[in-house]
Write an enzyme that holds these catalytic residues in place. Structure first.
Site, PDB file in Angstrom:
ATOM      1  N   ASP A  70      -6.005-119.482 -97.961  1.00  0.00           N
ATOM      2  CA  ASP A  70      -4.596-119.825 -97.713  1.00  0.00           C
ATOM      3  C   ASP A  70      -4.094-120.964 -98.584  1.00  0.00           C
ATOM      4  O   ASP A  70      -2.895-121.258 -98.567  1.00  0.00           O
ATOM      5  CB  ASP A  70      -4.410-120.191 -96.237  1.00  0.00           C
ATOM      6  CG  ASP A  70      -4.494-118.958 -95.362  1.00  0.00           C
ATOM      7  OD1 ASP A  70      -5.336-118.921 -94.442  1.00  0.00           O
ATOM      8  OD2 ASP A  70      -3.753-117.988 -95.633  1.00  0.00           O
TER       9      ASP A  70
ATOM     10  N   HIS B 159     -13.435-123.644 -93.317  1.00  0.00           N
ATOM     11  CA  HIS B 159     -13.652-122.243 -92.939  1.00  0.00           C
ATOM     12  C   HIS B 159     -14.882-122.172 -92.038  1.00  0.00           C
ATOM     13  O   HIS B 159     -15.841-122.918 -92.232  1.00  0.00           O
ATOM     14  CB  HIS B 159     -13.890-121.382 -94.190  1.00  0.00           C
ATOM     15  CG  HIS B 159     -13.649-119.927 -93.955  1.00  0.00           C
ATOM     16  ND1 HIS B 159     -14.591-119.110 -93.397  1.00  0.00           N
ATOM     17  CD2 HIS B 159     -12.562-119.152 -94.182  1.00  0.00           C
ATOM     18  CE1 HIS B 159     -14.100-117.882 -93.310  1.00  0.00           C
ATOM     19  NE2 HIS B 159     -12.861-117.875 -93.763  1.00  0.00           N
TER      20      HIS B 159
HETATM   21  C1  SDX Z   1      -8.243-117.810 -92.484  1.00  0.00           C
HETATM   22  O1  SDX Z   1     -12.425-116.363 -90.305  1.00  0.00           O
HETATM   23  C2  SDX Z   1     -11.899-115.888 -91.367  1.00  0.00           C
HETATM   24  O2  SDX Z   1     -12.525-115.188 -92.104  1.00  0.00           O
HETATM   25  C3  SDX Z   1     -10.423-116.291 -91.586  1.00  0.00           C
HETATM   26  C4  SDX Z   1      -9.825-115.912 -92.929  1.00  0.00           C
HETATM   27  C5  SDX Z   1      -9.690-114.401 -93.087  1.00  0.00           C
HETATM   28  O3  SDX Z   1      -9.667-113.932 -94.227  1.00  0.00           O
HETATM   29  O4  SDX Z   1      -9.476-113.740 -92.023  1.00  0.00           O
HETATM   30  O5  SDX Z   1     -10.625-116.447 -93.969  1.00  0.00           O
HETATM   31  C6  SDX Z   1      -8.411-116.450 -93.060  1.00  0.00           C
HETATM   32  O6  SDX Z   1      -7.915-117.946 -91.340  1.00  0.00           O
HETATM   33  C7  SDX Z   1      -8.560-119.005 -93.336  1.00  0.00           C
HETATM   34  C8  SDX Z   1      -8.448-120.352 -92.557  1.00  0.00           C
HETATM   35  C9  SDX Z   1      -6.966-120.777 -92.539  1.00  0.00           C
HETATM   36  N1  SDX Z   1      -6.796-121.970 -91.686  1.00  0.00           N
HETATM   37  C10 SDX Z   1      -6.584-123.199 -92.151  1.00  0.00           C
HETATM   38  O7  SDX Z   1      -6.546-123.471 -93.350  1.00  0.00           O
HETATM   39  C11 SDX Z   1      -6.347-124.272 -91.077  1.00  0.00           C
HETATM   40  C12 SDX Z   1      -7.205-125.510 -91.372  1.00  0.00           C
HETATM   41  N2  SDX Z   1      -8.637-125.152 -91.224  1.00  0.00           N
HETATM   42  C13 SDX Z   1      -9.247-125.510 -89.968  1.00  0.00           C
HETATM   43  O8  SDX Z   1      -8.433-125.433 -88.835  1.00  0.00           O
HETATM   44  C14 SDX Z   1     -10.664-124.966 -89.811  1.00  0.00           C
HETATM   45  O9  SDX Z   1     -11.338-125.210 -90.978  1.00  0.00           O
HETATM   46  C15 SDX Z   1     -10.863-123.507 -89.423  1.00  0.00           C
HETATM   47  C16 SDX Z   1     -10.078-123.124 -88.226  1.00  0.00           C
HETATM   48  C17 SDX Z   1     -10.502-122.617 -90.559  1.00  0.00           C
HETATM   49  C18 SDX Z   1     -12.344-123.337 -89.117  1.00  0.00           C
HETATM   50  O10 SDX Z   1     -12.590-124.117 -88.023  1.00  0.00           O
HETATM   51  P1  SDX Z   1     -14.056-124.274 -87.365  1.00  0.00           P
HETATM   52  O11 SDX Z   1     -15.056-123.425 -88.033  1.00  0.00           O
HETATM   53  O12 SDX Z   1     -13.887-124.129 -85.880  1.00  0.00           O
HETATM   54  O13 SDX Z   1     -14.421-125.726 -87.756  1.00  0.00           O
HETATM   55  P2  SDX Z   1     -14.226-126.981 -86.818  1.00  0.00           P
HETATM   56  O14 SDX Z   1     -12.779-127.064 -86.389  1.00  0.00           O
HETATM   57  O15 SDX Z   1     -15.288-126.936 -85.773  1.00  0.00           O
HETATM   58  O16 SDX Z   1     -14.503-128.178 -87.824  1.00  0.00           O
HETATM   59  C19 SDX Z   1     -15.836-128.566 -88.111  1.00  0.00           C
HETATM   60  C20 SDX Z   1     -15.668-129.975 -88.683  1.00  0.00           C
HETATM   61  C21 SDX Z   1     -14.810-130.867 -87.776  1.00  0.00           C
HETATM   62  O17 SDX Z   1     -15.185-132.202 -88.031  1.00  0.00           O
HETATM   63  P3  SDX Z   1     -16.127-132.974 -86.931  1.00  0.00           P
HETATM   64  O18 SDX Z   1     -15.366-132.953 -85.613  1.00  0.00           O
HETATM   65  O19 SDX Z   1     -17.423-132.171 -86.860  1.00  0.00           O
HETATM   66  O20 SDX Z   1     -16.293-134.361 -87.493  1.00  0.00           O
HETATM   67  O21 SDX Z   1     -14.950-129.907 -89.933  1.00  0.00           O
HETATM   68  C22 SDX Z   1     -13.694-130.569 -89.782  1.00  0.00           C
HETATM   69  C23 SDX Z   1     -13.420-130.698 -88.310  1.00  0.00           C
HETATM   70  O22 SDX Z   1     -12.576-131.800 -88.049  1.00  0.00           O
HETATM   71  N3  SDX Z   1     -12.679-129.711 -90.407  1.00  0.00           N
HETATM   72  C24 SDX Z   1     -11.620-130.168 -91.052  1.00  0.00           C
HETATM   73  C25 SDX Z   1     -10.927-129.031 -91.485  1.00  0.00           C
HETATM   74  N4  SDX Z   1     -11.580-127.928 -91.093  1.00  0.00           N
HETATM   75  C26 SDX Z   1     -12.672-128.361 -90.432  1.00  0.00           C
HETATM   76  N5  SDX Z   1     -11.187-131.421 -91.283  1.00  0.00           N
HETATM   77  C27 SDX Z   1     -10.035-131.530 -91.964  1.00  0.00           C
HETATM   78  N6  SDX Z   1      -9.310-130.494 -92.432  1.00  0.00           N
HETATM   79  C28 SDX Z   1      -9.726-129.235 -92.213  1.00  0.00           C
HETATM   80  N7  SDX Z   1      -9.014-128.214 -92.679  1.00  0.00           N
END
Ligand code: SDX
Length: 379
Positions: free
Chosen positions: A315, A261
């Site tokens: 989710d 998140h």
């Molecule tokens: C919702 O914003 C809100 O409030 C949203 C929400 C709401 O109520 O409206 O809470 C609802 O959208 C929840 C999120 C649902 N999405 C998912 O479950 C999809 C998987 N999650 C990711 O795509 C991600 O965590 C996000 C999109 C939710 C957040 O992405 P960010 O903040 O842009 O984080 P990032 O992609 O920059 O990741 C930072 C690091 C990375 O690693 P490094 O490159 O720094 O080594 O964390 C890692 C990412 O690879 N990472 C994950 C991960 N999420 C982040 N690694 C593996 N699995 C994951 N799910």
């Protein structure tokens, strides 16, 4: 004009000032108008929460009854929208049908009287009332059936499940569903709410605002993740397969759906509540092997990624609850949208007083003074 440093995804950049909800991502706190989400999930209802979010305070008994009566009255949709749904491909995603039908509401009600409190209240009531009807209607129509008309005597959650299945749900199932709506109603400036704000800032009608937000919520990185989680659990297939599956996805740098998140760096408080609801449901209605797989996924992901602040978000467990209530997987995100209409409308209404169009700047990385090369001379 001071230009801030460019931050991909606007990470950490305030895009609004708001008093609607508050999230503390390090302590796992979520409050709607200052009230902790745990209190609202236990004691409130989705309609009362929608009123709280949009008008800023808990309604009196009379205000709540009047609001609820207006919503019951406006649940029906124009026959033209029902006919339009019949033209959509049955295998089309319900979020695309919802986005189209939400925008279509504007054809009937979009008089842009944004300075008229009566118009604002009508738009709030109509969107909260008609979005569930349209989601349920598409479900019935794509199965080759007539849409089910709403029953005015049923409460919000019961009526939606009735229109979706043609059966009156048990009070327990309706209560579980109503709590799910409360949990999904609002979450500060998430991507779909930001879409709503940008669209609203041009002073277009609230139906276009909601249609814009629905399109944004549909993405698998946002509201679409709840459907992806079930696909992932099915791909894993057994508790024994979890570790190798998760390790492979991490090695490939693939995101684990339902985890991570932008704000929460601990377990999402909504996931905690949804997980306890799932456990209650399974004890009432029978266990679910995918819940056992989900628990193992959470254990392995925490082991591997907990240090990076990657924990379950809203989710991860919601789909397991919806599936136990007999809701088709591809309706999980439309249900997220039904709930989030309350948050989008709250921010739309709050934004009207700001009255300033969103128009950010950019960091230009292109060239200047380039020649126009005639096509005959291009390689
Ligand atoms: C919702 O914003 C809100 O409030 C949203 C929400 C709401 O109520 O409206 O809470 C609802 O959208 C929840 C999120 C649902 N999405 C998912 O479950 C999809 C998987 N999650 C990711 O795509 C991600 O965590 C996000 C999109 C939710 C957040 O992405 P960010 O903040 O842009 O984080 P990032 O992609 O920059 O990741 C930072 C690091 C990375 O690693 P490094 O490159 O720094 O080594 O964390 C890692 C990412 O690879 N990472 C994950 C991960 N999420 C982040 N690694 C593996 N699995 C994951 N799910």
């Amino acid at each position: 004009m001071t230009v801030c440093e460019y931050k991909p995804g606007l990470e950490g950049i305030p895009a609004a000032q708001s008093s609607i909800s508050y999230v503390n991502g390090l302590e796992g706190i979520l409050e709607y108008r200052g009230i902790p989400i745990q209190e609202l999930a236990t004691h409130s209802s989705f309609i009362e929460v929608a009123y709280l979010l949009i008008w800023g305070e808990l309604p009196t008994q009379e205000e709540l009854e009047s609001f609820e009566t207006e919503i019951r009255y406006h649940r029906r949709m124009k026959y033209q929208i029902g006919d339009m749904l019949k033209l959509f491909p049955n295998d089309g995603h319900p979020m695309d049908a919802l986005q189209t039908s939400a925008a279509a509401l504007g054809l009937f009600y979009a008089r842009r009287a944004l300075d008229d409190p009566a118009y604002i209240r009508q738009a709030v009531v109509r969107l909260l009332a008609k979005i569930p009807t349209m989601v349920a209607a598409f479900q019935m129509v794509r199965k080759g059936n007539y849409a089910i008309m709403p029953k005015d005597e049923l409460d919000y959650a019961t009526n939606f499940l009735y229109m979706l299945t043609e059966k009156i749900p048990t009070p327990y199932a309706a209560k579980v569903f109503d709590v799910c709506l409360t949990l999904h109603a609002e979450h500060t400036i998430n991507a779909s709410t930001f879409s709503a704000l940008v669209t609203a800032s041009t002073l277009t009608d609230p139906y276009a605002v909601v249609a814009s937000a629905v399109g944004t919520l549909a993405g698998p990185l946002h509201g679409g993740a709840n459907e992806e989680v079930l696909i992932m659990l099915e791909e894993i297939g057994s508790v024994e397969n979890v570790r190798s599956y998760i390790e492979t996805r991490i090695e490939k740098k693939e995101k684990i759906m339902g985890f991570g998140h932008r704000v929460y760096k601990v377990k999402d408080p909504r996931a905690i509540i949804l997980q306890s609801m799932a456990e209650q449901l399974f004890s009432e209605l029978g266990s679910d092997k995918y819940y056992d797989i989900a628990l193992e996924v959470e254990k392995v992901v925490e082991e591997k990624l907990g240090a990076k602040g990657i924990y379950p978000n809203v989710d991860f467990y919601s789909g397991l609850v919806y599936r136990k209530l007999g809701i088709p997987d591809d309706l999980f995100t439309p249900i997220f949208a039904i709930a989030r209409v309350a948050g989008w409308l709250a921010h739309w209404k709050e934004q009207l007083s700001v009255n300033r169009i969103f128009r950010p700047t950019q960091v230009y990385t292109g060239l200047h003074d380039m020649p126009y090369i005639p096509i005959s001379e291009r390689m």
